[in-house]
Write a protein that holds these residues in place. Structure first.
Motif, PDB file in Angstrom:
ATOM      1  N   GLU A   1      -5.051  -1.549  44.672  1.00 55.40           N
ATOM      2  CA  GLU A   1      -6.008  -1.661  45.535  1.00 55.40           C
ATOM      3  C   GLU A   1      -5.713  -0.598  46.700  1.00 55.40           C
ATOM      4  OE1 GLU A   1      -3.298  -4.603  48.579  1.00 55.40           O
ATOM      5  OE2 GLU A   1      -4.728  -5.443  46.974  1.00 55.40           O
ATOM      6  N   PRO A   2      -6.937  -0.258  47.369  1.00 54.48           N
ATOM      7  CA  PRO A   2      -6.845   0.985  48.298  1.00 54.48           C
ATOM      8  C   PRO A   2      -5.820   0.913  49.194  1.00 54.48           C
ATOM      9  CG  PRO A   2      -9.055   0.016  48.249  1.00 54.48           C
ATOM     10  CD  PRO A   2      -8.321  -1.014  47.413  1.00 54.48           C
ATOM     11  N   ALA A   3      -5.289  -0.209  49.649  1.00 53.56           N
ATOM     12  CA  ALA A   3      -4.084  -0.156  50.778  1.00 53.56           C
ATOM     13  C   ALA A   3      -2.850   0.320  50.035  1.00 53.56           C
ATOM     14  CB  ALA A   3      -3.854  -1.661  51.037  1.00 53.56           C
ATOM     15  N   GLN A   4      -2.797   0.453  48.725  1.00 50.15           N
ATOM     16  CA  GLN A   4      -1.481   1.133  48.060  1.00 50.15           C
ATOM     17  C   GLN A   4      -1.739   2.640  47.687  1.00 50.15           C
ATOM     18  OE1 GLN A   4      -1.596  -1.352  44.502  1.00 50.15           O
ATOM     19  NE2 GLN A   4      -0.113  -2.596  45.237  1.00 50.15           N
ATOM     20  N   LEU A   5      -2.720   3.128  48.085  1.00 48.99           N
ATOM     21  CA  LEU A   5      -3.042   4.485  47.465  1.00 48.99           C
ATOM     22  C   LEU A   5      -2.142   5.387  48.174  1.00 48.99           C
ATOM     23  CD1 LEU A   5      -4.547   6.551  45.616  1.00 48.99           C
ATOM     24  CD2 LEU A   5      -6.255   6.831  47.409  1.00 48.99           C
ATOM     25  N   GLU A   6      -2.161   5.327  49.385  1.00 50.24           N
ATOM     26  CA  GLU A   6      -1.316   6.668  50.212  1.00 50.24           C
ATOM     27  C   GLU A   6       0.119   6.557  49.690  1.00 50.24           C
ATOM     28  OE1 GLU A   6      -1.061   8.448  54.702  1.00 50.24           O
ATOM     29  OE2 GLU A   6      -1.880   6.585  54.346  1.00 50.24           O
ATOM     30  N   SER A   7       0.739   5.409  49.924  1.00 44.91           N
ATOM     31  CA  SER A   7       2.217   5.342  49.409  1.00 44.91           C
ATOM     32  C   SER A   7       2.465   5.735  48.238  1.00 44.91           C
ATOM     33  CB  SER A   7       2.822   4.122  50.007  1.00 44.91           C
ATOM     34  OG  SER A   7       2.177   2.980  49.170  1.00 44.91           O
ATOM     35  N   MET A   8       1.586   5.110  47.134  1.00 46.06           N
ATOM     36  CA  MET A   8       1.955   5.552  45.786  1.00 46.06           C
ATOM     37  C   MET A   8       1.823   7.085  45.516  1.00 46.06           C
ATOM     38  SD  MET A   8       2.587   2.834  43.890  1.00 46.06           S
ATOM     39  CE  MET A   8       2.423   1.091  43.827  1.00 46.06           C
ATOM     40  N   ALA A   9       0.616   7.625  46.207  1.00 46.14           N
ATOM     41  CA  ALA A   9       0.520   8.954  45.796  1.00 46.14           C
ATOM     42  C   ALA A   9       1.625   9.773  46.483  1.00 46.14           C
ATOM     43  CB  ALA A   9      -1.082   9.341  46.710  1.00 46.14           C
ATOM     44  N   GLN A  10       2.174   9.513  47.698  1.00 43.04           N
ATOM     45  CA  GLN A  10       3.381  10.270  48.062  1.00 43.04           C
ATOM     46  C   GLN A  10       4.552   9.933  47.252  1.00 43.04           C
ATOM     47  OE1 GLN A  10       4.139   8.495  51.921  1.00 43.04           O
ATOM     48  NE2 GLN A  10       2.560   9.383  52.852  1.00 43.04           N
ATOM     49  N   HIS A  11       4.886   8.969  46.650  1.00 40.57           N
ATOM     50  CA  HIS A  11       5.910   8.810  45.730  1.00 40.57           C
ATOM     51  C   HIS A  11       5.724   9.615  44.260  1.00 40.57           C
ATOM     52  CE1 HIS A  11       7.039   5.171  48.186  1.00 40.57           C
ATOM     53  NE2 HIS A  11       8.199   5.714  47.891  1.00 40.57           N
ATOM     54  N   ALA A  12       4.338   9.468  43.853  1.00 40.63           N
ATOM     55  CA  ALA A  12       3.867  10.293  42.653  1.00 40.63           C
ATOM     56  C   ALA A  12       4.020  11.746  42.775  1.00 40.63           C
ATOM     57  CB  ALA A  12       2.456   9.889  42.096  1.00 40.63           C
ATOM     58  N   HIS A  13       3.550  12.206  43.903  1.00 41.49           N
ATOM     59  CA  HIS A  13       3.699  13.766  44.056  1.00 41.49           C
ATOM     60  C   HIS A  13       5.044  14.193  43.945  1.00 41.49           C
ATOM     61  CE1 HIS A  13      -0.467  14.886  45.007  1.00 41.49           C
ATOM     62  NE2 HIS A  13      -0.621  13.956  46.021  1.00 41.49           N
ATOM     63  N   SER A  14       5.932  13.481  44.767  1.00 38.32           N
ATOM     64  CA  SER A  14       7.422  13.668  44.773  1.00 38.32           C
ATOM     65  C   SER A  14       7.947  13.698  43.368  1.00 38.32           C
ATOM     66  CB  SER A  14       8.175  12.865  46.033  1.00 38.32           C
ATOM     67  OG  SER A  14       9.589  13.221  45.816  1.00 38.32           O
ATOM     68  N   ALA A  15       7.723  12.553  42.705  1.00 40.01           N
ATOM     69  CA  ALA A  15       8.455  12.497  41.297  1.00 40.01           C
ATOM     70  C   ALA A  15       7.830  13.580  40.241  1.00 40.01           C
ATOM     71  CB  ALA A  15       8.072  11.108  40.781  1.00 40.01           C
ATOM     72  N   ALA A  16       6.585  13.790  40.329  1.00 43.25           N
ATOM     73  CA  ALA A  16       5.983  15.053  39.564  1.00 43.25           C
ATOM     74  C   ALA A  16       6.713  16.313  39.836  1.00 43.25           C
ATOM     75  CB  ALA A  16       4.413  14.952  39.764  1.00 43.25           C
ATOM     76  N   LEU A  17       6.829  16.705  41.134  1.00 37.86           N
ATOM     77  CA  LEU A  17       7.333  17.825  41.641  1.00 37.86           C
ATOM     78  C   LEU A  17       8.822  17.936  41.081  1.00 37.86           C
ATOM     79  CD1 LEU A  17       7.047  20.416  43.202  1.00 37.86           C
ATOM     80  CD2 LEU A  17       7.891  19.219  45.218  1.00 37.86           C
ATOM     81  N   THR A  18       9.568  16.861  41.151  1.00 29.54           N
ATOM     82  CA  THR A  18      10.973  16.913  40.805  1.00 29.54           C
ATOM     83  C   THR A  18      11.142  16.995  39.309  1.00 29.54           C
ATOM     84  OG1 THR A  18      11.618  15.333  42.575  1.00 29.54           O
ATOM     85  CG2 THR A  18      13.164  15.371  40.860  1.00 29.54           C
ATOM     86  N   ALA A  19      10.227  16.433  38.471  1.00 31.10           N
ATOM     87  CA  ALA A  19      10.549  16.200  36.928  1.00 31.10           C
ATOM     88  C   ALA A  19      10.029  17.357  36.482  1.00 31.10           C
ATOM     89  CB  ALA A  19       9.649  15.176  36.554  1.00 31.10           C
ATOM     90  N   PHE A  20       8.665  18.191  36.894  1.00 33.21           N
ATOM     91  CA  PHE A  20       7.865  19.121  36.169  1.00 33.21           C
ATOM     92  C   PHE A  20       7.631  20.360  37.193  1.00 33.21           C
ATOM     93  CE2 PHE A  20       6.117  14.751  34.951  1.00 33.21           C
ATOM     94  CZ  PHE A  20       6.727  14.864  33.737  1.00 33.21           C
ATOM     95  N   GLY A  21       8.134  20.257  38.299  1.00 31.18           N
ATOM     96  CA  GLY A  21       7.898  21.751  39.150  1.00 31.18           C
ATOM     97  C   GLY A  21       6.416  21.603  39.501  1.00 31.18           C
TER      98      GLY A  21
END
Length: 493
Positions: free
Chosen positions: A172-192
């Motif tokens: 749902e839309p209310a989850q998007l911002e927090s999920m995106a922040q976590h996903a950006h961080s995880a992707a940067l750590t794992a794949f640069g």
């Protein structure tokens, strides 16, 4: 054939690669850091080199230099770390070292997830609706607008990597911002690379993958499909082959599409083509994993084909040596992923010293692990401790063997997810093969503790309390006061 292979990985996959190299008479060089010193792959390799840079297994330049220094002909990346990095494959090629896997060109092609989806869609194969661009953390407004156009539920995916890192399901839309922040961080750590793209989510659905193998002479075959719908944090907890719910017509169509995609993208070595099957029975291609998979033992148990050996032979320029008609898909194989974590405490990782590690055996049971009694489970890496696979002629037989194997485990020193696995395997939905991607969101049977278990726990707690209260001060036995005892302790005169 290669004389020396450097294994640019750790844990159970490093052990797996080293053992096949030993079967083939190939010398191996293993890598390790301080926390990996007691791991089994360090003990099995012919030579070991300690990683000294802060990047450890992600340091492509250091790993290539180690391979040069130790006269390695080839590097096997396993999975994770640098396995799908085109720059690492290119650095190996430039150094005259064979990268055991697809070429850097193929890796570069499939790493561009949006372009891959568009290429496959243009070939007439269905793909999920997705965003036309990938977005950085600084492009929040554009990402939100793309999400609104796409609709919910949707999946955030790392642009440069696989499902496990940087992937988040947004319901749902209310989850998007927090999920995106976590996903950006995880992707940067794992794949640069922090970029994310969006894809429509199918709920409920089945996650399917087809193992394909291709050589450098134009031969390409499939080795059947696997179902990986039961996941946690986008890692498969249980996976099996064949998928129990597919009809023969669906299965053949899935294989056909996987081979067509493999030819379209020029897949060489072992690759996995991933699909989603929606509730209406429609397949959608999602991505290609251009490496060996965590779940490859399932396919090996059904086909009798050593996929690591096949990878090495293909990398050495040898032809595949078998056609599609030579592939025999026998029986059923089911794998569970045993993790050092506490599923009852938010899946908190449980590193530590393994005081005891007894794993199962018997007919049709295989265990891939780096662990043994006395080794350490490190803090910094994935909590995967072991993979257990059971095979039998029938699914019921394979499930029975797997239940027995899971019950046979004896591990002390760390918490594991074995109790959760037992409950999954005993669930009526899993027994019937009717589970889907929403399985882990539903309450599992067996959550209520039987009264007799509570009674036994109360008795054990009472006995432990009484024992702790007993005077434990030392006392000499009567025989210690005898003349013999005193004389035996005298020093020679």
């Amino acid at each position: 054939m290669f004389r020396t292979i450097l294994v640019a990985n750790r844990g159970e996959i490093a052990v797996r690669i080293i053992r096949t190299c030993r079967d083939m008479g190939i010398r191996t060089v293993a890598l390790y850091d301080n926390s990996d010193l007691s791991s089994l792959h360090v003990r099995l390799a012919d030579e070991c080199v300690q990683l000294s840079s802060g990047a450890l297994y992600h340091d492509a330049a250091a790993i290539v230099q180690i391979a040069r220094d130790h006269n390695a002909d080839a590097i096997h990346p396993g999975y994770g770390f640098l396995a799908e990095h085109s720059a690492f494959a290119r650095a190996c090629e430039d150094a005259g070292i064979t990268f055991i896997g697809p070429s850097s060109t193929t890796l570069e092609k499939v790493r561009d997830k949006i372009a891959t989806l568009e290429t496959v869609r243009a070939a007439g194969i269905a793909v999920p609706r997705h965003s036309p661009h990938a977005y950085r953390a600084s492009e929040w407004e554009a990402l939100r607008d793309a999400a609104e156009r796409l609709g919910y539920p949707l999946v955030l995916k790392a642009y440069s990597g696989g499902r496990s890192h940087g992937t988040r399901l947004v319901r749902e839309p209310a989850q998007l911002e927090s999920m995106a922040q976590h996903a950006h961080s995880a992707a940067l750590t794992a794949f640069g690379d922090e970029r994310l793209y969006l894809e429509e989510a199918f709920l409920p659905a089945h996650y399917l993958e087809v193992q394909i193998v291709g050589d450098r002479h134009g031969n390409l075959i499939h080795l059947g499909e696997r179902d990986g719908s039961i996941q946690h944090n986008h890692r498969k907890v249980v996976e099996e082959s064949p998928a129990p719910y597919l009809t023969d017509a669906q299965r053949k169509e899935l294989w056909r599409q996987a081979l067509a995609i493999g030819r379209l993208l020029g897949c060489v070595s072992t690759c996995t083509v991933e699909f989603v099957l929606d509730s209406q029975g429609r397949f959608y291609f999602t991505e290609v994993k251009a490496r060996i998979q965590v779940e490859h033992p399932i396919t090996e148990m059904r086909t009798g084909i050593d996929l690591v050996r096949t990878q090495i032979q293909i990398a050495a320029g040898e032809p595949l040596g078998l056609s599609q008609d030579d592939v025999a898909l026998r029986g059923c194989a089911i794998q569970v992923r045993v993790n050092a974590e506490d599923p009852w405490n938010h899946y908190l990782p449980s590193p530590g010293h393994l005081r005891r590690f007894r794993f199962p055996g018997g007919p049709g049971v295989r265990v891939d692990t780096y662990a043994y009694g006395g080794c350490d489970v490190p803090v910094r890496y994935d909590p995967l401790l072991a993979k257990v696979v059971a095979w039998d002629d029938t699914r019921a037989g394979a499930l029975g063997r797997l239940r027995r194997a899971v019950a046979d485990f004896a591990i002390s020193g760390v918490q594991t997810n074995l109790p959760l696995i037992q409950r999954i395997l005993d669930a009526p939905e899993f027994t019937a093969g009717t589970y889907d991607s929403e399985f882990t969101r539903r309450p599992l049977p067996g959550a209520e503790v039987p009264p007799e278990h509570l009674r036994n726990l109360a008795i054990a707690a009472a006995l432990a309390y009484i024992r702790r209260g007993i005077d434990s001060s030392g006392a000499l036995p009567d025989r210690a006061h005898s003349g013999w005892h005193r004389d035996s302790r005298k020093l020679p005169q």
